[in-house]
Design a protein around this motif. Structure first.
Motif, mmCIF file in Angstrom:
data_model
loop_
_atom_site.group_PDB
_atom_site.id
_atom_site.type_symbol
_atom_site.label_atom_id
_atom_site.label_comp_id
_atom_site.label_asym_id
_atom_site.label_seq_id
_atom_site.Cartn_x
_atom_site.Cartn_y
_atom_site.Cartn_z
ATOM 1 N N CYS A 40 0.819 -1.210 0.000
ATOM 2 C CA CYS A 40 0.000 0.000 0.000
ATOM 3 C C CYS A 40 0.855 1.262 0.000
ATOM 4 O O CYS A 40 1.740 1.430 0.845
ATOM 5 C CB CYS A 40 -0.897 -0.020 1.234
ATOM 6 N N ALA A 41 0.579 2.145 -0.933
ATOM 7 C CA ALA A 41 1.195 3.464 -0.944
ATOM 8 C C ALA A 41 0.426 4.383 0.008
ATOM 9 O O ALA A 41 -0.615 4.003 0.548
ATOM 10 C CB ALA A 41 1.195 4.032 -2.356
ATOM 11 N N VAL A 42 0.926 5.585 0.209
ATOM 12 C CA VAL A 42 0.263 6.540 1.100
ATOM 13 C C VAL A 42 -0.112 7.772 0.292
ATOM 14 O O VAL A 42 0.754 8.535 -0.143
ATOM 15 C CB VAL A 42 1.166 6.929 2.292
ATOM 16 N N TYR A 43 -1.410 7.969 0.093
ATOM 17 C CA TYR A 43 -1.929 9.083 -0.698
ATOM 18 C C TYR A 43 -2.369 10.215 0.206
ATOM 19 O O TYR A 43 -3.099 10.007 1.180
ATOM 20 C CB TYR A 43 -3.120 8.615 -1.536
ATOM 21 N N ASP A 44 -1.929 11.418 -0.118
ATOM 22 C CA ASP A 44 -2.455 12.613 0.529
ATOM 23 C C ASP A 44 -3.675 13.137 -0.226
ATOM 24 O O ASP A 44 -4.542 13.791 0.350
ATOM 25 C CB ASP A 44 -1.396 13.710 0.590
ATOM 26 N N ALA A 45 -3.713 12.869 -1.540
ATOM 27 C CA ALA A 45 -4.834 13.288 -2.388
ATOM 28 C C ALA A 45 -4.992 12.277 -3.513
ATOM 29 O O ALA A 45 -4.024 11.613 -3.910
ATOM 30 C CB ALA A 45 -4.579 14.682 -2.955
ATOM 31 N N ALA A 46 -6.211 12.165 -4.027
ATOM 32 C CA ALA A 46 -6.477 11.208 -5.100
ATOM 33 C C ALA A 46 -5.684 11.524 -6.358
ATOM 34 O O ALA A 46 -5.467 10.649 -7.203
ATOM 35 C CB ALA A 46 -7.973 11.181 -5.414
ATOM 36 N N THR A 47 -5.233 12.771 -6.486
ATOM 37 C CA THR A 47 -4.481 13.182 -7.676
ATOM 38 C C THR A 47 -2.991 12.844 -7.583
ATOM 39 O O THR A 47 -2.262 13.033 -8.553
ATOM 40 C CB THR A 47 -4.636 14.694 -7.892
ATOM 41 N N ASP A 48 -2.524 12.349 -6.426
ATOM 42 C CA ASP A 48 -1.123 11.966 -6.304
ATOM 43 C C ASP A 48 -0.786 10.872 -7.305
ATOM 44 O O ASP A 48 -1.614 9.989 -7.583
ATOM 45 C CB ASP A 48 -0.824 11.434 -4.899
ATOM 46 N N SER A 49 0.433 10.903 -7.824
ATOM 47 C CA SER A 49 0.871 9.798 -8.672
ATOM 48 C C SER A 49 1.233 8.603 -7.796
ATOM 49 O O SER A 49 1.514 8.751 -6.596
ATOM 50 C CB SER A 49 2.092 10.214 -9.497
#
Length: 433
Positions: free
Chosen positions: A173-182
């Motif tokens: 699992c990556a860690v997203y701050d926003a849905a637009t993150d790559s």
């Protein structure tokens, strides 16, 4: 196959078990045609063999077998990202709560028409793993069995994984701050978060168990000046990671070892990271697992355990049949509460727990996008059945994380001494949203 009134048998059975009209179109070789004719998603049972797959293994396993053998086909969704069809089935399909007697009466006409072969499954797809009980009988030695399970899942093709996972080669699992993150931004953020939680300092020694292709090990050495021993049971992962370490010029700091984590003899590590390994351990082995990691740390050292969990322990820890046969043989998941309890029972003091459930949903969506975008290459590299399995698994898992059936927990713990020394763990709250 038709009823005395002329209705196809499959159509009769489908309409008998539904609470509401079918939200997609289903056709079959026997003349069945139900659901909106202009539906975006359309499925077809191509022949009697496809129907027998569904009858002999109702649910996800039968559907997968029929799909993988081409006896269940469909339009309106991508093979690399069949999320839309899963979402429709799980969220919009309303099935009656039939008892055994009513279910038997619905299926009786089909079984009668097919005869004795109705409940005998057709040949299984070649890539399907044996049932769990057969795997255990064949491999009595647990370490040998673990090696086989890891090889089945990870030794598919490094080139295949490069296309699906992207440059980070991080299959967690990556860690997203926003849905637009790559995806790459989110994976780098995950490595940095683990490093921060462990408080990695230059010159420290990190043990990274289940290190995969070496992403965390390389990040820790490059960004924090840490000496790292990474271990993985996958030979292909180890070879890829060793090459990546050389290319990064980090041989003086990083060793990627093809090994069972239980074969690590070194001790006195300052920190231990376990990112995506616990899922393979087996719940009954949690105590031994955490006790072993505890023994590898110096007093006051830290453990960061990052793994998929179930929402609770009311259901079996074992995965659904499709996942067990095609994706994670012998894998098991418990609740975060069970993980934390086992940590404490092994001597750790848990300091922090964080759920990254929705970040995993975004991660899986990105992996499916990569698979879809590189579909022809992935099929050529790993074969059509394997590519289809990955599309099913990742899209279905995305839905599970969105709906909250699965969670992703990072548990941070310290090897606290008997007199309460936790290695200087700081006061105050940390890593809050």
């Amino acid at each position: 196959m038709t009823t005395p009134t002329g209705a196809p048998l499959v159509q009769q059975a489908v309409t008998a078990v539904l609470e509401e009209p079918l939200p997609m179109r289903l056709t079959a070789y026997d003349g069945t045609d139900v659901g909106p004719k202009d539906a975006a998603i359309q499925l077809r049972i191509e022949n009697e063999e496809g129907l027998r797959y569904l009858l002999t293994a109702p649910g996800d396993l039968g559907l997968a077998r029929a799909y993988l053998t081409g006896t269940l086909t469909g339009t309106g969704f991508s093979e690399g990202d069949p999320y839309e069809v899963f979402s429709l089935i799980k969220r919009d399909l309303r099935v009656k709560d039939l008892g055994k007697r009513d279910a038997a009466s619905v299926l009786a006409p089909i079984v009668k028409a097919l005869g004795t072969k109705a409940l005998k499954h057709p040949p299984l797809p070649e890539i399907e793993s044996q049932p769990r009980w057969k795997r255990h009988l064949a491999k009595v030695n647990p370490m040998s069995r673990a090696a086989d399970s890891i090889s089945y899942h990870y030794d598919v093709s490094n080139a295949f994984y490069e296309k699906v996972l992207g440059p980070s080669m991080a299959y967690t699992c990556a860690v997203y701050d926003a849905a637009t993150d790559s995806l790459e931004e989110a994976q780098e953020r995950k490595f940095a978060l683990v490093a921060d939680k462990l408080d990695l300092q230059p010159g420290e020694r990190l043990l990274d168990v289940g290190c995969g292709w070496g992403g965390m090990a390389i990040h820790a050495a490059r960004e924090r000046g840490v000496s790292v021993l990474g271990v993985t049971l996958s030979r292909e992962q180890a070879e890829w990671g060793q090459r990546a370490v050389r290319e990064a010029g980090l041989e003086h700091l990083v060793e990627i070892r093809h090994s069972d984590y239980r074969d690590v003899t070194e001790t006195g590590f300052d920190k231990v990271s376990s990112i995506g390994l616990t899922e393979h351990i087996g719940v009954k082995n949690y105590h031994d697992y955490f006790t072993f990691l505890h023994s590898k740390l110096r007093d006051g050292g830290r453990l960061l355990n990052h793994c998929i969990t179930r929402r609770d322990d009311t259901a079996s820890a074992r995965p659904e049949p499709f996942t067990d046969r095609y994706v994670f043989p012998d894998g098991e998941l418990a609740s975060p509460g069970r993980l934390i309890a086992e940590c404490h029972d092994a001597g750790f003091e848990v300091q922090h727990d964080e759920n990254l459930r929705l970040s995993y949903a975004h991660t899986l969506a990105a992996w499916c996008h990569n698979l879809e975008a590189n579909w022809d290459f992935c099929v050529g590299e790993a074969g059509l059945p394997t590519a289809r399995v990955w599309g099913i698994y990742m899209a279905g898992s995305r839905l599970a994380f969105e709906e909250g059936w699965l969670h992703l927990h990072q548990v941070l713990a310290t090897k606290t001494t008997e007199n309460g020394d936790n290695g200087g763990y700081p006061l105050g709250s940390h890593w809050n949203a």
